[in-house]
Design an enzyme around this catalytic site. Structure first.
Site, PDB file in Angstrom:
ATOM      1  N   SER A  61       0.322  -4.724  10.966  1.00 53.80           N
ATOM      2  CA  SER A  61      -1.039  -4.372  11.390  1.00 53.80           C
ATOM      3  C   SER A  61      -1.994  -4.024  10.261  1.00 53.80           C
ATOM      4  CB  SER A  61      -0.963  -3.170  12.337  1.00 53.80           C
ATOM      5  OG  SER A  61      -0.388  -2.072  11.649  1.00 53.80           O
ATOM      6  N   TYR A  96       6.307  -3.207  -5.477  1.00 55.12           N
ATOM      7  CA  TYR A  96       5.197  -3.151  -6.447  1.00 55.12           C
ATOM      8  C   TYR A  96       5.751  -2.674  -7.770  1.00 55.12           C
ATOM      9  CZ  TYR A  96       0.666  -1.984  -8.535  1.00 55.12           C
ATOM     10  OH  TYR A  96      -0.425  -1.923  -9.364  1.00 55.12           O
ATOM     11  N   THR A 144      -5.237  -0.520   0.079  1.00 54.63           N
ATOM     12  CA  THR A 144      -4.729  -0.426   1.452  1.00 54.63           C
ATOM     13  C   THR A 144      -4.645   1.063   1.806  1.00 54.63           C
ATOM     14  OG1 THR A 144      -2.394  -0.232   0.852  1.00 54.63           O
ATOM     15  CG2 THR A 144      -3.261  -2.471   1.101  1.00 54.63           C
ATOM     16  N   TYR A 169       3.894   6.116 -10.165  1.00 60.54           N
ATOM     17  CA  TYR A 169       4.372   5.095  -9.231  1.00 60.54           C
ATOM     18  C   TYR A 169       5.792   4.622  -9.577  1.00 60.54           C
ATOM     19  CZ  TYR A 169       4.596   1.536  -5.771  1.00 60.54           C
ATOM     20  OH  TYR A 169       5.025   0.809  -4.687  1.00 60.54           O
ATOM     21  N   GLY A 214       5.642  -4.136  10.278  1.00 55.75           N
ATOM     22  CA  GLY A 214       4.492  -3.607   9.526  1.00 55.75           C
ATOM     23  C   GLY A 214       3.357  -4.623   9.513  1.00 55.75           C
ATOM     24  N   GLU A 263       0.694   2.085  15.624  1.00 54.48           N
ATOM     25  CA  GLU A 263      -0.752   2.314  15.655  1.00 54.48           C
ATOM     26  C   GLU A 263      -1.121   3.290  16.760  1.00 54.48           C
ATOM     27  OE1 GLU A 263      -2.702   1.498  13.369  1.00 54.48           O
ATOM     28  OE2 GLU A 263      -1.440   0.076  12.270  1.00 54.48           O
TER      29      GLU A 263
HETATM   30  N1  LIG Z   1      -1.030  -1.824  -1.511  1.00 54.71           N
HETATM   31  C1  LIG Z   1      -0.537  -2.238  -2.660  1.00 54.71           C
HETATM   32  O1  LIG Z   1      -1.183  -2.162  -3.733  1.00 54.71           O
HETATM   33  C2  LIG Z   1       0.838  -2.876  -2.672  1.00 54.71           C
HETATM   34  C3  LIG Z   1       1.182  -3.687  -3.768  1.00 54.71           C
HETATM   35  C4  LIG Z   1       2.432  -4.296  -3.775  1.00 54.71           C
HETATM   36  C5  LIG Z   1       3.328  -4.065  -2.741  1.00 54.71           C
HETATM   37  N2  LIG Z   1       2.973  -3.260  -1.696  1.00 54.71           N
HETATM   38  C6  LIG Z   1       3.981  -3.027  -0.649  1.00 54.71           C
HETATM   39  O2  LIG Z   1       3.591  -3.648   0.564  1.00 54.71           O
HETATM   40  C7  LIG Z   1       4.224  -2.952   1.645  1.00 54.71           C
HETATM   41  C8  LIG Z   1       3.164  -2.595   2.683  1.00 54.71           C
HETATM   42  O3  LIG Z   1       2.216  -1.725   2.070  1.00 54.71           O
HETATM   43  P1  LIG Z   1       0.654  -1.807   2.405  1.00 54.71           P
HETATM   44  O4  LIG Z   1      -0.044  -1.323   1.197  1.00 54.71           O
HETATM   45  O5  LIG Z   1       0.337  -3.148   2.961  1.00 54.71           O
HETATM   46  O6  LIG Z   1       0.588  -0.668   3.530  1.00 54.71           O
HETATM   47  P2  LIG Z   1      -0.415  -0.401   4.748  1.00 54.71           P
HETATM   48  O7  LIG Z   1      -0.549   1.070   4.856  1.00 54.71           O
HETATM   49  O8  LIG Z   1      -1.644  -1.213   4.618  1.00 54.71           O
HETATM   50  O9  LIG Z   1       0.416  -0.958   6.011  1.00 54.71           O
HETATM   51  C9  LIG Z   1       1.620  -0.348   6.414  1.00 54.71           C
HETATM   52  C10 LIG Z   1       2.140  -0.996   7.676  1.00 54.71           C
HETATM   53  O10 LIG Z   1       3.341  -0.303   8.051  1.00 54.71           O
HETATM   54  C11 LIG Z   1       3.268   0.010   9.436  1.00 54.71           C
HETATM   55  N3  LIG Z   1       4.063   1.202   9.712  1.00 54.71           N
HETATM   56  C12 LIG Z   1       3.988   2.426   9.128  1.00 54.71           C
HETATM   57  N4  LIG Z   1       4.896   3.260   9.670  1.00 54.71           N
HETATM   58  C13 LIG Z   1       5.554   2.542  10.621  1.00 54.71           C
HETATM   59  C14 LIG Z   1       6.581   2.841  11.536  1.00 54.71           C
HETATM   60  N5  LIG Z   1       7.166   4.056  11.565  1.00 54.71           N
HETATM   61  N6  LIG Z   1       6.991   1.873  12.390  1.00 54.71           N
HETATM   62  C15 LIG Z   1       6.427   0.640  12.386  1.00 54.71           C
HETATM   63  N7  LIG Z   1       5.461   0.290  11.518  1.00 54.71           N
HETATM   64  C16 LIG Z   1       5.019   1.230  10.657  1.00 54.71           C
HETATM   65  C17 LIG Z   1       1.788   0.223   9.709  1.00 54.71           C
HETATM   66  O11 LIG Z   1       1.541   0.129  11.118  1.00 54.71           O
HETATM   67  C18 LIG Z   1       1.192  -0.905   8.880  1.00 54.71           C
HETATM   68  O12 LIG Z   1       1.249  -2.108   9.617  1.00 54.71           O
HETATM   69  C19 LIG Z   1       4.924  -1.727   1.046  1.00 54.71           C
HETATM   70  O13 LIG Z   1       6.264  -2.032   0.818  1.00 54.71           O
HETATM   71  C20 LIG Z   1       4.194  -1.567  -0.286  1.00 54.71           C
HETATM   72  O14 LIG Z   1       4.952  -0.896  -1.239  1.00 54.71           O
HETATM   73  C21 LIG Z   1       1.744  -2.678  -1.632  1.00 54.71           C
END
Ligand SMILES: NC(=O)c1ccc[n+]([C@@H]2O[C@H](COP(=O)([O-])OP(=O)(O)OC[C@H]3O[C@@H](n4cnc5c(N)ncnc54)[C@H](O)[C@@H]3O)[C@@H](O)[C@H]2O)c1
Length: 397
Positions: A52, A228, A279, A238, A50, A77
């Protein structure tokens, strides 16, 4: 394809195109994050699933630029076509590969589905061949669906559990950023199970078990998955909702991994609770846009970017500045979101916005900018009037 001027077409939080130059700048910004952790004796070998977007992209860029990690990143992607540019993560990956090249660190990127057994085998085979063993495996996936090995597909849904929940969306089509109330019906048992299948710990565990079975986990290896917790204001949708059930499952997986796959190498599985960030994944959650905008209004520059949090996580994982751990053993990188008084101030701002029926203009403008930045727009230092090459190749190994 010739260079062209790319503009932000689309609606609300969903844009059709992304700007390669702006996406590149956001990677450079993440790479400029101050590194105050230890200087490793040799480059830590990492696999980032993940890599990207959001937290995974920040961990990759800040890791290459700070402690100088080496290894591989996996993401899913979309390339560009005649009608649309590539997805923003495509351009961020290209920029991150250039960053690694400039820093003289070997880093490869794979575009593939993390849930597929074939992708797991191909990535781990390649990792073994080029890098030997894994010191740190980061799991930072946020996916809408998962296709299992037998072809069954599961979709993750964002719904409350038990009873319906009313929250607020920001309506950017209105002249002023108005709030629109939405009622979301509770999830069925199948929806909760499907969301857990996609966003719970099963796939993380499969990656770690597969790496362990190939002897790929280095002595003392660690693996970290992101979670989270969030505010009481967003809890019904959530943490107490479908996604919260998935996160409970993910968090429970950590202890099992430490006791099983990682036991043989004296390693550990860690859950990192990160703070709210804009995000692609989080903007899909009703109420989060309003919450994160008001949080920013309360904290100002005290709000920690994903790159800042990524840098703190690397320092912790590499044995530098230790992060506080909570009663469940999770590292808390969201400490700033829960600093004394912050949640009370956000609640007061939330009540005020609901009463007024709109989001304060500065907070709404900040949120919209953040959404645009996800696609490489509204980034400082980019001249959007200039044509830019949108036909960018996925980086070669
Ligand atoms: N955004 C927030 O507020 C937040 C806060 C705390 C924790 N998180 C956690 O961080 C983690 C990432 O979330 P984010 O907000 O950065 O998401 P994001 O949407 O910005 O990024 C998701 C990533 O997952 C990859 N991805 C999706 N499907 C895929 C697949 N089938 N195969 C390979 N890669 C795949 C995408 O290419 C991307 O790189 C999650 O576990 C989320 O719960 C997010």
């Amino acid at each position: 394809m010739a260079a062209t001027v790319v503009t932000a077409r689309g609606k609300g939080a969903l844009l059709l195109d992304s700007h390669p130059g702006g996406c590149r700048r956001t990677v450079e910004e993440a790479a400029a994050e101050t590194w105050d952790g230890p200087t490793p004796g040799r480059a830590p070998r990492v696999l980032i699933i993940g890599c990207s977007a959001g937290y995974g992209s920040a961990l990759t860029a800040a890791g290459i630029a700070g402690p100088g990690v080496t290894g591989m990143g996996l993401a899913l992607e979309r390339p560009g076509n005649a009608r649309r540019t590539a997805s923003p993560g495509w351009y961020r990956v290209a920029a991150t590969a250039d960053l690694a090249r400039e820093r003289g660190t070997a880093f490869e990127f794979v575009n593939g589905d993390c849930f597929s057994a074939g992708t797991k085998a191909a990535v781990l085979d390649r990792f073994a061949e080029r890098f030997g063993q894994i010191d740190h495996l980061v799991y930072s996936v946020a996916a809408p669906r998962r296709t299992d090995h037998d072809g069954a597909t599961f979709a993750s849904v964002i719904k409350p559990r038990g009873e319906a929940h009313g929250t607020y969306l920001m309506d950017f089509d209105a002249e002023r950023p108005a709030l629109r109330r939405v009622e979301i019906a509770p999830a069925t048992g199948d929806e909760i199970a499907a969301t857990t299948k996609v966003m719970g710990g099963e796939d993380w565990a499969l990656w770690v078990a597969e790496a362990a079975s190939r002897g790929l986990l280095a002595e003392g290896a660690s693996t970290v998955a992101l979670s989270y917790l969030g505010s009481e204001l967003t809890a019904p949708i959530y943490r107490h909702g479908t996604i919260g059930a998935a996160k409970d499952d993910l968090e429970a997986t950590a202890a099992r991994l430490t006791a099983s796959a990682l036991a043989g190498v004296g390693g550990r599985a860690v859950v990192s609770v990160n703070g709210a960030a804009v995000t692609q994944a989080s903007t899909a959650i009703p109420g989060i846009g309003l919450y994160v905008s008001l949080l920013r209004g309360v904290l100002g520059e005290g709000m920690q970017s994903p790159a800042r949090q990524a840098s703190r996580m690397w320092a912790h994982l590499l044995g530098g500045a230790e992060l506080a751990t909570d009663e469940l053993g999770r590292i808390r990188v969201d400490d700033w979101e829960f600093a004394p008084g912050v949640q009370d101030a956000v609640r007061a701002a939330w009540d005020g916005a609901v009463t007024a029926g709109e989001v304060p203009a500065a907070e709404a403008a900040w949120f919209l900018d953040q959404v645009h930045r996800l696609y490489g727009f509204a980034v400082d230092g980019v001249d959007y009037a200039l044509p830019v090459e949108t036909d960018v190749a996925w980086p070669e190994a």
